[in-house]
Design a protein around this motif. Sequence first.
Motif, PDB file in Angstrom:
ATOM      1  N   VAL A 143      32.503  49.425  33.594  1.00  0.00           N
ATOM      2  CA  VAL A 143      33.022  50.775  33.794  1.00  0.00           C
ATOM      3  C   VAL A 143      31.931  51.600  34.475  1.00  0.00           C
ATOM      4  CG1 VAL A 143      33.989  52.822  32.697  1.00  0.00           C
ATOM      5  CG2 VAL A 143      34.488  50.542  31.763  1.00  0.00           C
ATOM      6  N   TYR A 144      32.221  52.019  35.704  1.00  0.00           N
ATOM      7  CA  TYR A 144      31.245  52.721  36.548  1.00  0.00           C
ATOM      8  C   TYR A 144      31.797  54.120  36.813  1.00  0.00           C
ATOM      9  CZ  TYR A 144      27.957  53.197  40.527  1.00  0.00           C
ATOM     10  OH  TYR A 144      26.962  53.589  41.404  1.00  0.00           O
ATOM     11  N   ALA A 170      26.667  55.999  36.463  1.00  0.00           N
ATOM     12  CA  ALA A 170      27.285  56.221  37.771  1.00  0.00           C
ATOM     13  C   ALA A 170      26.314  56.751  38.813  1.00  0.00           C
ATOM     14  CB  ALA A 170      28.469  57.189  37.623  1.00  0.00           C
ATOM     15  N   GLY A 171      25.027  56.629  38.554  1.00  0.00           N
ATOM     16  CA  GLY A 171      24.026  56.942  39.565  1.00  0.00           C
ATOM     17  C   GLY A 171      23.267  55.701  39.990  1.00  0.00           C
ATOM     18  N   PHE A 172      23.606  54.559  39.383  1.00  0.00           N
ATOM     19  CA  PHE A 172      22.919  53.312  39.713  1.00  0.00           C
ATOM     20  C   PHE A 172      23.293  52.836  41.110  1.00  0.00           C
ATOM     21  CE2 PHE A 172      21.837  51.237  35.342  1.00  0.00           C
ATOM     22  CZ  PHE A 172      20.858  52.186  35.158  1.00  0.00           C
ATOM     23  N   ILE A 312      27.753  59.068  29.822  1.00  0.00           N
ATOM     24  CA  ILE A 312      28.434  57.958  29.167  1.00  0.00           C
ATOM     25  C   ILE A 312      27.732  56.628  29.449  1.00  0.00           C
ATOM     26  CG2 ILE A 312      30.047  57.527  31.072  1.00  0.00           C
ATOM     27  CD1 ILE A 312      30.746  57.296  27.237  1.00  0.00           C
ATOM     28  N   GLY A 313      26.872  56.595  30.463  1.00  0.00           N
ATOM     29  CA  GLY A 313      26.073  55.399  30.721  1.00  0.00           C
ATOM     30  C   GLY A 313      24.952  55.207  29.715  1.00  0.00           C
ATOM     31  N   TRP A 314      24.729  56.188  28.868  1.00  0.00           N
ATOM     32  CA  TRP A 314      23.687  56.141  27.846  1.00  0.00           C
ATOM     33  C   TRP A 314      24.352  55.943  26.499  1.00  0.00           C
ATOM     34  CZ3 TRP A 314      20.656  61.014  25.947  1.00  0.00           C
ATOM     35  CH2 TRP A 314      19.554  60.618  25.186  1.00  0.00           C
ATOM     36  N   LEU A 315      23.789  55.094  25.661  1.00  0.00           N
ATOM     37  CA  LEU A 315      24.453  54.715  24.413  1.00  0.00           C
ATOM     38  C   LEU A 315      24.658  55.899  23.474  1.00  0.00           C
ATOM     39  CD1 LEU A 315      25.642  52.246  22.956  1.00  0.00           C
ATOM     40  CD2 LEU A 315      23.455  52.011  21.769  1.00  0.00           C
TER      41      LEU A 315
END
Length: 657
Positions: A143-144, A170-172, A312-315
Motif C-alpha cells: 500500500v503506497y 508515499a515519499g519513497f 501511515i507509512g510509520w508504525l
Amino acid sequence: MADEVLSMIVSAKLIPPPEAYAARSYLSSYGEYRAKYQASIDDPAAFWDEIADELVWQQRGKTVIAGDLPDFQFFPGSYINVCENCVDRHAKDPMYRNKVALFFEGENGERKSVTYLQLQDAVSRFANALKDLGLRQGDVVCVYMQNLIETYVALLACLRIGVLYNTVFAGFSAEALRERIVRCGAKAVICANGSLRRGRVLRLKETVDRALEGVETVEHVIVYRRLADLDTPMTPGRDLDFESLVEGASRDCPPAVLEANEPSFLIFTSGTTGRPKGIVHAGGGFLLGTYAYTKYQLDLRPEDIYWNTADIGWLTSHIFVLVGGLALGTTTLLYEGALDWPKPGRLYEMIERYRVNKLFSAPTAYRMMMKHGEDVARSYDLSSLELLVSVGEPFNPEAWHWVRRVVGGDVAVINNTWGQTETGGTPLALMPGAVPIKPGSCGVPFFGHDLAVVDEQGREVPDGVPGYLVIRRPFPSLARDVYGDRSLYLNAYFSRMPGLYFTGDSAVRDADGHFWVLGRVDDVINVSGHRISTMEMESSLIQHPAVVEAAVVGEPDEVKGQVPVAFVTLERGWEPGAELEEELKARVVADIGSFARPARVYFVAAMPKTRSGKILRRMLREILQTGEVKGDVTGLEDWEVVERLLHDLRERAPGHE
C-alpha cells in the motif's frame, strides 16, 4: 556518561498530573498504577486475559501465554478479527454507528469525514473487491498511499480477509518501493495517483510504474484518484480504479476467522548497513497490545478528538490510530501534507478548528513549533488540548518545557514515550492521570512489560547507572519474525543476550523508577577513553538560543580514537559563522568538559530524517567519513536534504576552491 547528564536525571522534578485530568483518567493515582503493574508482573496472563475481555473474539480458548522469548504465542488456538474489533462492533452499536470515525483534511484545504457505519460499508466493499481479484488469506499487498480515509479503508479491508499488507511511505523512491514489493512477493499494489506536499504534487502512480518495471509477481495495481485532474497513466489489464471497484462490490463481507498468532501485516524498518528488515506482526497480538497501550497511555475515550500526526507509512499510525484508536471507538483526525504549510500556524489552526484535545507527534514536530515562536502559537485557541504525546527520539527538556508552557497552557499533560517498530507499541510511557511527569524521561514500564537496564553480561545495574535497555518477557505486540528470514530475527534481537529482547538502546533508570532512553548503543563516542553520550552533547547545543536542532556523531581520529562533530540547524535571524561556531564549542566545554569539545560544527539548513522524524545520525556519519551515502537510504524522507549536505560539506573541505 558525564556527571552533568546524571545530575540532570537525578535533579529532574516530578510534576503531578492536574487533578481535573486525573479525575477523568482510567487510572488516577500513582499507587493505583503501582498496584496494577505489580499484579501484571506477578500474573501477566491474568492481566492480558482482562484486556481480552474487552474485545470481540470469534473463538477464545483458556490458554493466554504459551512459550517464552523468542518463541511465544498469546491466546494460541483462539480466533479474532482485527477489523471486526475496529469497525463492526462500533457500527452495530446505536451509540457509535453514526459517530465520526475519521476526519480528513488535505493540505489544499479539502475536508471530509466518515462515520463508523459508513466505514464498515466501504471496508466491506473493498474487501469483496480484493477477493474478487483472487486475493486470499496469506497473500501480500503493498500500500503506497498517504494519510487518506481510503488508505484506512484499504488496510482495514486487508485485515478483514486475512491479506497481509505492507505500507510503504508515499515519499519513497521507485527503487525503495521496488525492493519492498520484491522482498515480500506482493501480488497487488494499492496506491494514490498523487499526493500534496508543501504545495508540490507528488506523482505516486508514476513512481509505482517505475518500481514495477521487471517485477512479475504483481497482478493488479489499484489506483485511488486523490487528485482528480492529475493525468494518470493506467496500464490496461493490470491497473484498476479504486472507486469503480468499490462501487460495484457487495457490502456483505463477514470478517474472516483468523487465529490470533497468524501474521497480519509487515512493515520494513531500515537497518544501519544492510537491507531493510520486514518486521512481521501477529494480528491478535497486535490488537491486544495496541488496544491496551492506547487505552491506558493515551486515556483515549469515545468523546475525544484525537490527532496523531504520523504518516501511515510509520508504525505509530497503525498502533495508535488504525488499530488502537479505532478499537477504542474514538474520533481521529487524518492530515495529508506538511504540518507548517502553507503557513507556520497550520497545525495550530487545525487543533482550533476540530477542537483537538489529544495530540500525538514526534519531538521534531514539537521543536518545529518552538522554532516558529510563541507569537504564532498564541494566535490560536489551543485551550482544548489536554494531552500531548511524543515518540520517535529523545525529547529534550528545553523543548518539553516550552511546549507545555506555550502550547499546553501549563496544564496539559506531556507523555514522552519510547517504542520501536519491533515492539509494536510503547513499552515505556506515562499513565498520564496517575504517574507524575519528569521532563525528558520516557516514563515507566507498561503493564505486563518487564524492562531492565543491564550490563554487557545481562546483569541488572543499579539505578542511576547507564546500561543496555532490555525486555525480559514476551508481550503481545512484539514482532514475531523478519519476513522470510527467521535467522535474522533471532540474530538481530535475541543472540546478544539469550533469553532477553535486546533493544539496541542505552538507558538509565532513576530512583523513582522512570526510564531515560539515551539513544542507540552506537550513539556513544569514545574520546581519549571518555565515553560521551551524543544526546548529552546535543542537549547542551540545543540550550543555546540560536540552535533549533542538533546532531552529534563521531569521526575517527588517530590520536583520540574519535572526536565529536556537530551538525546544527539555526533559529531564524541567526547567521552561521566562525564566531557562533566557537561559541557553541565553548558551551559544550562549559556543560560537559574540554574532552567533549566538538572538532567542528556544521551549520545545515535541514537534517536527514526518517519519515517518523528521527534524525539519521548514521547517515551523517557516512557523509562525514566517506563523502557519500552507502548504507540503506530507503527510510529517508527527503533526498534533497542529503544532496545539499554533501554539497555543503564539499564546500567546507580543506583545500576546496
